[in-house]
Scaffold this motif. Sequence first.
Motif, PDB file in Angstrom:
ATOM      1  N   ARG A 136       0.571  -0.984   0.307  1.00 16.35           N
ATOM      2  CA  ARG A 136       0.075  -0.031   0.212  1.00 16.35           C
ATOM      3  C   ARG A 136       1.039   1.286  -0.058  1.00 16.35           C
ATOM      4  O   ARG A 136       0.282   2.158  -0.936  1.00 16.35           O
ATOM      5  CB  ARG A 136      -1.204  -0.073   1.268  1.00 16.35           C
ATOM      6  CG  ARG A 136      -2.679   1.920   1.578  1.00 16.35           C
ATOM      7  CD  ARG A 136      -2.588   1.659   2.277  1.00 16.35           C
ATOM      8  NE  ARG A 136      -1.599   1.767   3.484  1.00 16.35           N
ATOM      9  CZ  ARG A 136      -1.222   3.096   3.387  1.00 16.35           C
ATOM     10  NH1 ARG A 136      -1.396   4.038   2.538  1.00 16.35           N
ATOM     11  NH2 ARG A 136      -0.059   3.826   4.360  1.00 16.35           N
ATOM     12  N   ILE A 149      -7.002   1.221   2.137  1.00 17.92           N
ATOM     13  CA  ILE A 149      -7.369  -0.542   1.950  1.00 17.92           C
ATOM     14  C   ILE A 149      -9.340  -0.482   2.197  1.00 17.92           C
ATOM     15  O   ILE A 149      -9.734   0.726   3.003  1.00 17.92           O
ATOM     16  CB  ILE A 149      -7.181  -1.469   2.047  1.00 17.92           C
ATOM     17  CG1 ILE A 149      -5.921  -1.628   2.349  1.00 17.92           C
ATOM     18  CG2 ILE A 149      -7.738  -2.371   2.438  1.00 17.92           C
ATOM     19  CD1 ILE A 149      -5.158  -2.649   3.086  1.00 17.92           C
ATOM     20  N   ILE A 194      -7.159  -2.105  -2.361  1.00 20.44           N
ATOM     21  CA  ILE A 194      -6.021  -1.077  -2.108  1.00 20.44           C
ATOM     22  C   ILE A 194      -7.522  -0.473  -3.057  1.00 20.44           C
ATOM     23  O   ILE A 194      -7.353  -0.161  -4.138  1.00 20.44           O
ATOM     24  CB  ILE A 194      -5.372  -0.773  -2.828  1.00 20.44           C
ATOM     25  CG1 ILE A 194      -4.029  -1.715  -1.484  1.00 20.44           C
ATOM     26  CG2 ILE A 194      -4.574   0.866  -2.700  1.00 20.44           C
ATOM     27  CD1 ILE A 194      -2.734  -1.811  -1.423  1.00 20.44           C
TER      28      ILE A 194
END
Length: 424
Positions: A136, A149, A194
């Motif tokens: 991420r 997320i 994500i």
Amino acid sequence: MHSPIPDYLLEVLDACGTDGGAVADYIPELAAADPDRFGICLATVDGTVYSAGNAETTFTIQSMSKPFAYGVALADQGHEAMAEKIDVEPSGEAFNEISLEPGTGRPKNAMINAGAILTHSLVAGDDGIQRTERLREMFSRCAGRELRIDESAFTSEFDTAHRNLGLAHMMKAVGILDCDPVEAVRGYSRQCSIEVTCRDLAMMAATLANAGVQPTTGEQILSRRSVRQMLSVMMTCGMYDAAGDWMTDVGIPAKSGVSGGVIGALPGQVGIAVFSPRLDSHGSSVRGVETFERLSTDMGMHMMEVAHEGRSALRDAFTTDGPDPVTVYQVQGDLRFTGAETVVRAISEAEHTTGRVVLDLTRAYRLNDVGQRMLLEVARRLGLDGIEVAMVDPDHALHGPHVEASGLEMFDHLDAAIAARADR
């Protein structure tokens, strides 16, 4: 003046507004997507962004995360170690098929689900949560903003991940997956959850097109070698069992996702992202595929379009006037082998009547390793023939210890290089 590019993108959206396909219905969160959303975004390697339609709509990255996770795993494990775990061959099968190599258990490539789950497990981290957080963070750096997320999408995806769990248990059974299968799938599901927009994806793709350098921040996020590997696998495997059609019709390294996104990275030029949730039988956006076909045709983006960079690498060659003349070769563009060969051939075939040659690189914005070595070698050979050589290189296109070791005279301006001869 208003740029015509956004207007052109609107025309593309209007022309590619087919109603075919259907949203992914095997993940409840994706089944609820608005099928009429349609957006496109282009990001150049210098950071300029053009968009049209629903380019700011958020959706989950899904399988478009696969090449980026592959890049992180390549950096963590090394290319040789990754090759022992995951092959780079097109599977010729759907994205969720069991495509494992007999004997070794290696997945065919990192773009199908089996390879992507294994790739996730090879990202450095103590568990799936740590691995996903690293991904991420890296995705955010590529996109140029902080990504998050979508927890509801993650829950929906993991609760229905029975086939992916089966793939992971199969890889564990044959000894290719080292960690807990459930943990690997949980982490992979979070990776796919994500949240991004077309703009985010276009910037991420532009980072790949820019050899791993984020266009707006200038950060080298991925190595050139890793990006070459990522783009190669995207080109041959990114569109699953439609990869052959994609290669011939579009010719841009790409990756699709079942949320309706398609990304493409044209090396040295542009990153492209399209979003439209209706999918074809291969799991790719119907409108996304049609849009890429249109862009490739209209804008000459196919990688196999023959370029003529070599013919234009040598901008000019002339000899100065006066009692102490100098021969000048002016080089331009992105100098790779073919461009450098044109310059070298012109110099080697010329009958030099002056005692000094100046190579002017003012308009050469980049030389790869081969281009640098070729120019330095021709300078060395001119020196052996008794000809002085000077370089005009204000932007340091030539760099590295081999340049310093050459002992060449270096100047920031052509006039200074020419005047230096007259001052002798």
